[in-house]
Design an enzyme around this catalytic site. Structure first.
Site, PDB file in Angstrom:
ATOM      1  N   HIS A  60     -24.827 -21.642 -13.317  1.00  0.00           N
ATOM      2  CA  HIS A  60     -23.649 -21.711 -12.452  1.00  0.00           C
ATOM      3  C   HIS A  60     -24.121 -21.654 -10.995  1.00  0.00           C
ATOM      4  O   HIS A  60     -25.218 -21.140 -10.707  1.00  0.00           O
ATOM      5  CB  HIS A  60     -22.710 -20.541 -12.722  1.00  0.00           C
ATOM      6  CG  HIS A  60     -22.006 -20.632 -14.034  1.00  0.00           C
ATOM      7  ND1 HIS A  60     -20.894 -19.874 -14.324  1.00  0.00           N
ATOM      8  CD2 HIS A  60     -22.235 -21.394 -15.140  1.00  0.00           C
ATOM      9  CE1 HIS A  60     -20.468 -20.152 -15.546  1.00  0.00           C
ATOM     10  NE2 HIS A  60     -21.281 -21.068 -16.062  1.00  0.00           N
ATOM     11  N   GLU A  62     -23.414 -19.770  -8.540  1.00  0.00           N
ATOM     12  CA  GLU A  62     -23.759 -18.430  -8.050  1.00  0.00           C
ATOM     13  C   GLU A  62     -25.141 -18.000  -8.543  1.00  0.00           C
ATOM     14  O   GLU A  62     -25.925 -17.427  -7.779  1.00  0.00           O
ATOM     15  CB  GLU A  62     -22.720 -17.402  -8.522  1.00  0.00           C
ATOM     16  CG  GLU A  62     -21.307 -17.694  -8.070  1.00  0.00           C
ATOM     17  CD  GLU A  62     -20.471 -18.470  -9.071  1.00  0.00           C
ATOM     18  OE1 GLU A  62     -19.258 -18.219  -9.142  1.00  0.00           O
ATOM     19  OE2 GLU A  62     -21.025 -19.339  -9.786  1.00  0.00           O
ATOM     20  N   CYS A  90     -17.101 -16.028 -12.678  1.00  0.00           N
ATOM     21  CA  CYS A  90     -16.826 -15.632 -14.058  1.00  0.00           C
ATOM     22  C   CYS A  90     -17.509 -14.280 -14.327  1.00  0.00           C
ATOM     23  O   CYS A  90     -18.188 -13.725 -13.459  1.00  0.00           O
ATOM     24  CB  CYS A  90     -17.368 -16.695 -15.012  1.00  0.00           C
ATOM     25  SG  CYS A  90     -19.172 -16.792 -15.033  1.00  0.00           S
ATOM     26  N   CYS A  93     -21.417 -14.372 -13.859  1.00  0.00           N
ATOM     27  CA  CYS A  93     -21.814 -14.411 -12.449  1.00  0.00           C
ATOM     28  C   CYS A  93     -21.483 -13.098 -11.741  1.00  0.00           C
ATOM     29  O   CYS A  93     -22.272 -12.603 -10.941  1.00  0.00           O
ATOM     30  CB  CYS A  93     -21.151 -15.591 -11.745  1.00  0.00           C
ATOM     31  SG  CYS A  93     -21.745 -17.190 -12.346  1.00  0.00           S
TER      32      CYS A  93
END
Length: 170
Positions: A60, A62, A90, A93
């Site tokens: 992701h 992040e 999420c 993360c």
């Protein structure tokens, strides 16, 4: 508390950069999320979603930015740094952000389905954990929300296109 926050124009500048990264993810067929990590007015790291192209469910935006920042800082603790991200993190993360010890996160738009900075739950400020982040929402919210909504609208439309299973072979 004596916290000095950068002027809003700095947040807008860095969030615009994160949006550019989100658009890059979109062009690469990924969910359009971008993230930057800054120290004051200096860019430390950046990332955009790469889960599909790397075949990595943890890639992701992040996480990509956190990994890069750790390498640049030569430390897994990213104290006093700020992340600006186009979509609310999420659970995965959010957990990584807490472990990184980032000071602050600025989030463009909320994610009511999976957001863990207050929408679904708030892992970033959970008092049961050993670190909490400062959270700010809304910088370039409309632009970020529009980008993510358009992406999923196009996905839904491509799924709904009727398939012609009839063969022209006689």
């Amino acid at each position: 508390m004596g916290i000095i926050t950068p002027p809003l124009k700095d947040h807008v500048f860095w969030m615009q950069h994160a949006l550019t990264l989100a658009k890059r993810a979109d062009q690469e067929g990924e969910v359009p999320v971008g993230a930057v990590i800054v120290e004051g007015d200096k860019l430390i790291a950046e990332g955009w979603n790469k889960t599909i192209q790397l075949n990595d469910p943890s890639a992701h935006a992040e996480i990509v930015a956190l990994r890069q920042a750790g390498q640049i800082k030569q430390n897994y603790r990213l104290n006093n740094l700020t992340m600006l991200v186009t979509l609310e993190p999420c659970a995965m993360c959010a957990g990584a952000l807490v472990h990184s010890r980032l000071k602050r996160i600025i989030i463009a738009t909320k994610d009511p389905r999976t957001g863990c900075a207050g929408s679904l739950m708030n892992l970033l400020q959970n008092e049961n954990l050993n670190h909490q982040l400062e959270i700010e929402f809304g910088v370039l919210q409309q632009e970020s929300s529009q980008l993510i909504s358009q992406f999923f609208k196009q996905k839904r439309m491509s799924i709904k296109k009727p398939q012609n299973y009839c063969s022209n072979e006689a």
